[in-house]
Design an enzyme around this catalytic site. Structure first.
Site, mmCIF file in Angstrom:
data_model
loop_
_atom_site.group_PDB
_atom_site.id
_atom_site.type_symbol
_atom_site.label_atom_id
_atom_site.label_comp_id
_atom_site.label_asym_id
_atom_site.label_seq_id
_atom_site.Cartn_x
_atom_site.Cartn_y
_atom_site.Cartn_z
ATOM 1 N N THR A 13 35.924 -4.490 127.430
ATOM 2 C CA THR A 13 35.273 -4.074 129.034
ATOM 3 C C THR A 13 34.402 -5.388 129.718
ATOM 4 O O THR A 13 35.124 -5.411 130.375
ATOM 5 C CB THR A 13 34.042 -3.751 127.884
ATOM 6 O OG1 THR A 13 33.389 -4.864 127.365
ATOM 7 C CG2 THR A 13 34.635 -2.250 127.723
ATOM 8 N N ARG A 66 49.530 -18.920 108.579
ATOM 9 C CA ARG A 66 48.829 -19.536 109.592
ATOM 10 C C ARG A 66 48.937 -20.352 110.364
ATOM 11 O O ARG A 66 48.982 -20.420 111.590
ATOM 12 C CB ARG A 66 47.096 -19.138 109.193
ATOM 13 C CG ARG A 66 45.987 -19.779 110.312
ATOM 14 C CD ARG A 66 46.257 -18.400 111.577
ATOM 15 N NE ARG A 66 45.587 -16.982 110.638
ATOM 16 C CZ ARG A 66 44.645 -16.428 111.217
ATOM 17 N NH1 ARG A 66 43.932 -16.903 112.032
ATOM 18 N NH2 ARG A 66 44.007 -15.227 110.542
ATOM 19 N N HIS A 110 29.068 -14.688 123.835
ATOM 20 C CA HIS A 110 28.569 -14.492 122.750
ATOM 21 C C HIS A 110 27.716 -13.419 123.809
ATOM 22 O O HIS A 110 26.755 -14.488 123.653
ATOM 23 C CB HIS A 110 28.131 -15.933 121.955
ATOM 24 C CG HIS A 110 27.918 -15.672 121.085
ATOM 25 N ND1 HIS A 110 28.345 -15.104 119.297
ATOM 26 C CD2 HIS A 110 26.194 -15.251 120.351
ATOM 27 C CE1 HIS A 110 27.247 -14.885 119.027
ATOM 28 N NE2 HIS A 110 26.574 -15.003 118.717
#
Length: 208
Positions: A13, A66, A110
């Site tokens: 979004t 990783r 955030h």
């Protein structure tokens, strides 16, 4: 022209808000060079394709460890030649070497007024659940530069949103998106694209 790469894990979004703002002229001097997701089923990838934006999925699950993933992710990012990297709900830890290489060129949105309800474990609905559990009356969103901490980089923009009686985490999340996130993330990109953001000793200054 600012080359922007958007990294996102879910529905996208905030990516859509950026796309719309570029199309409407709210974001100037900017092109979206690419979209990267760690989730092959992320609707954000569909949004990118529908708008003619290069999109790529790269996930830690594709690699044996990783370190390999981090190297591959940096290669993918470098290939898109970004001037600015936008984390728009990207739920993978950014490699330290990438943060160092793109210092003050990675921003994150955030869903709280940092330093409240941020840091490890605070993401998505968890942020809004914690805010409601604490009984705060004002929440909001923050755009900040990314450093090697979690939500600890220089703050660029913040916008407050009032909590209302009867709010659920889902209702509050939507209001914060509509009234704050979708407003300040495009604005931050436009400010950066036009050279109006500077950083001195961990403090970001907006010069409008």
């Amino acid at each position: 022209m600012l080359n922007v790469v958007v990294m996102v894990s879910g529905g996208g979004t905030n990516l859509q808000a950026i796309i719309d703002a570029v199309h409407s002229g709210k974001i100037t001097n900017t092109r979206i060079a690419g979209v990267i997701s760690n989730n092959q089923n992320a609707y954000a990838l569909t949004r990118a394709e529908e708008n003619g934006i290069a999109a790529q999925c790269i996930s830690p699950k594709q690699f044996s460890d990783r370190t390999e993933f981090n190297r591959a992710l940096l290669d993918v990012v470098d290939a898109m030649e970004p001037d600015l990297i936008v984390l728009a709900g990207f739920l993978v830890v950014i490699p330290p070497e990438m943060i160092r290489k793109y210092e003050h060129r990675i921003i994150n949105i955030h869903p709280s007024l940092i330093p409240s309800f941020c840091g490890t474990g605070y993401y998505g609905l968890k942020v809004h659940e914690a805010a409601l559990a604490r009984g705060v009356k004002v929440v909001g969103a923050t755009v900040h530069f990314v450093d090697e901490g979690t939500d600890t980089g220089p703050i660029i923009l913040q916008k407050a949103v009032e909590v209302q009686n009867g709010d659920t985490p889902q209702i509050l999340q939507r209001r914060v998106m509509e009234q704050a996130e979708w407003q300040i993330l495009p604005r931050a990109i436009d400010l950066i694209a036009n050279g109006k953001v500077s950083v001195t000793e961990r403090i970001a200054t907006v010069n409008e």
